[in-house]
Scaffold this active site. Structure first.
Site, PDB file in Angstrom:
ATOM      1  CD  GLU A 251      -1.961   1.277   3.094  1.00 18.99           C
ATOM      2  OE1 GLU A 251      -1.201   1.793   3.938  1.00 18.99           O
ATOM      3  OE2 GLU A 251      -3.041   0.740   3.397  1.00 18.99           O
TER       4      GLU A 251
ATOM      5  CG  ASP B  75      -5.514  -1.257  -0.995  1.00 21.35           C
ATOM      6  OD1 ASP B  75      -4.914  -2.324  -0.789  1.00 21.35           O
ATOM      7  OD2 ASP B  75      -5.463  -0.294  -0.196  1.00 21.35           O
TER       8      ASP B  75
END
Length: 352
Positions: free
Chosen positions: A61, A121
């Site tokens: 991330e 993500d």
């Protein structure tokens, strides 16, 4: 016409416009002074991004978010350095074309991958930023890498359940006996439009539409906010266990991605938070959405910055200004909070 069909039609029109637009039309954002501090504090010379609050670990991330910022602020050398570290350290034989989500000090004192499972993500951000960076800076190897990651996302990170295409948070741990858990903050709507250029445009269009509907069905609690984590079981949406008790650390990213997607209709659902801020001048870090769960903590600068971006997109300039001032007053007290700095900086951008 149903709301879903109307929303999907609007999305298809926007997608067509984006597919016709020149990739070179992206413009660099003006870098705020906080970007200089972020680079000096959290980004090592070799491209590793450090999370001081979590045993100095690095996450896919943080790597991907930093690549997004480097692209947004037109720093190709930094982008390449962060990507090189990410590729060399988080791509493993177990990753199947995706990236291990955590890297840090092991029990034996060595440093390396701690968990080979991915964070979806981050993989989406990697594919998205590599595509846009490759187009902008004429780096064909970035575009090729983006296409490979996008293909892995399509192949390994979605399931069909209850009539929806569901984006899994990772390869492992989120599907059990027909129940599926997902994270609404992984729905990076504008990325889905761009990734249609990597292949299988129909898939990315359908994913955008499905994620939009999943988000609308997931809202919970008195303020009808998205939980950090959601469970879909037998056609029923509910907050997922302890992880889904609140709108907080994860779900705060939802209004940012909606703002980037210029989805004012969905953003209007966060008006209650703007009202709460106007009334009290501050917000909690965690807002309960499960039965019996209250609010708690103090919101970070990143939290306020994202809501400032949401207010701007909704046309509420005064509230946006007040939220930006609040964010800027809180940030100096968060000198080692990588996550708050990332959210603050991303809120300063418009999306790629």
């Amino acid at each position: 016409m149903s709301l879903f069909r109307a929303t999907r039609l609007a999305g298809l029109c926007a997608l067509a416009a984006l597919l016709l637009a020149s990739p070179d039309s992206i413009q660099a954002a003006d870098a705020p002074p906080e970007w200089t501090y972020y680079k000096a504090t959290f980004v090592q010379k070799d491209g590793r991004v450090i999370d001081f609050f979590n045993k100095q670990m690095s996450h896919s991330e943080g790597q991907s978010f930093t690549m997004y910022l480097a692209l947004s602020f037109d720093e190709p050398e930094l982008f390449d350095t962060v990507w090189t570290w990410t590729r060399n350290n988080l791509s493993t034989s177990q990753s199947d074309g995706l990236f291990a989500w955590s890297w840090g000090r092991r029990e034996d004192g060595s440093w390396g991958v701690l968990d080979a499972n991915n964070a979806t993500d981050a993989d989406i951000f990697l594919a998205w930023t590599l595509l846009r960076a490759g187009e902008r800076w004429k780096r064909h190897e970035y575009v090729d890498a983006s296409k490979a990651i996008a293909q892995a996302i399509r192949a390994r990170l979605t399931v069909a359940s209850g009539g929806y295409t569901i984006l899994l948070p990772g390869r492992e741990g989120f599907v059990d006996q027909g129940e599926v858990a997902f994270n609404p903050s992984y729905f990076i709507f504008p990325a889905f439009y761009d990734l249609a250029r990597t292949g299988d445009a129909d898939f990315w269009r359908a994913l955008h539409a499905s994620c939009r509907e999943l988000l609308s069905k997931s809202l919970a609690g008195p303020l009808k906010l998205p939980p950090d984590w959601v469970l879909l079981a037998k056609g029923v949406f509910s907050p997922w266990g302890e992880k889904g008790r609140a709108f907080s650390y994860d779900a705060i990213r939802v209004p940012l991605y909606l703002a980037w997607d210029l989805d004012r209709k969905s953003l209007a659902g966060f008006t209650a938070l703007l009202d709460m801020f106007r009334e009290k001048g501050a917000l909690p870090a965690s807002i309960g959405v499960a039965p019996g769960v209250g609010n708690g903590g103090d919101a970070s600068a990143g939290f306020y910055a994202i809501l400032a971006r949401a207010a701007q997109t909704l046309g509420d300039g005064q509230t946006a200004s007040d939220l930006w001032r609040k964010a800027e007053s809180v940030l100096p007290n968060e000198k080692q909070n990588y996550y708050s700095y990332v959210l603050f900086l991303m809120a300063k951008t418009r999306g790629l």
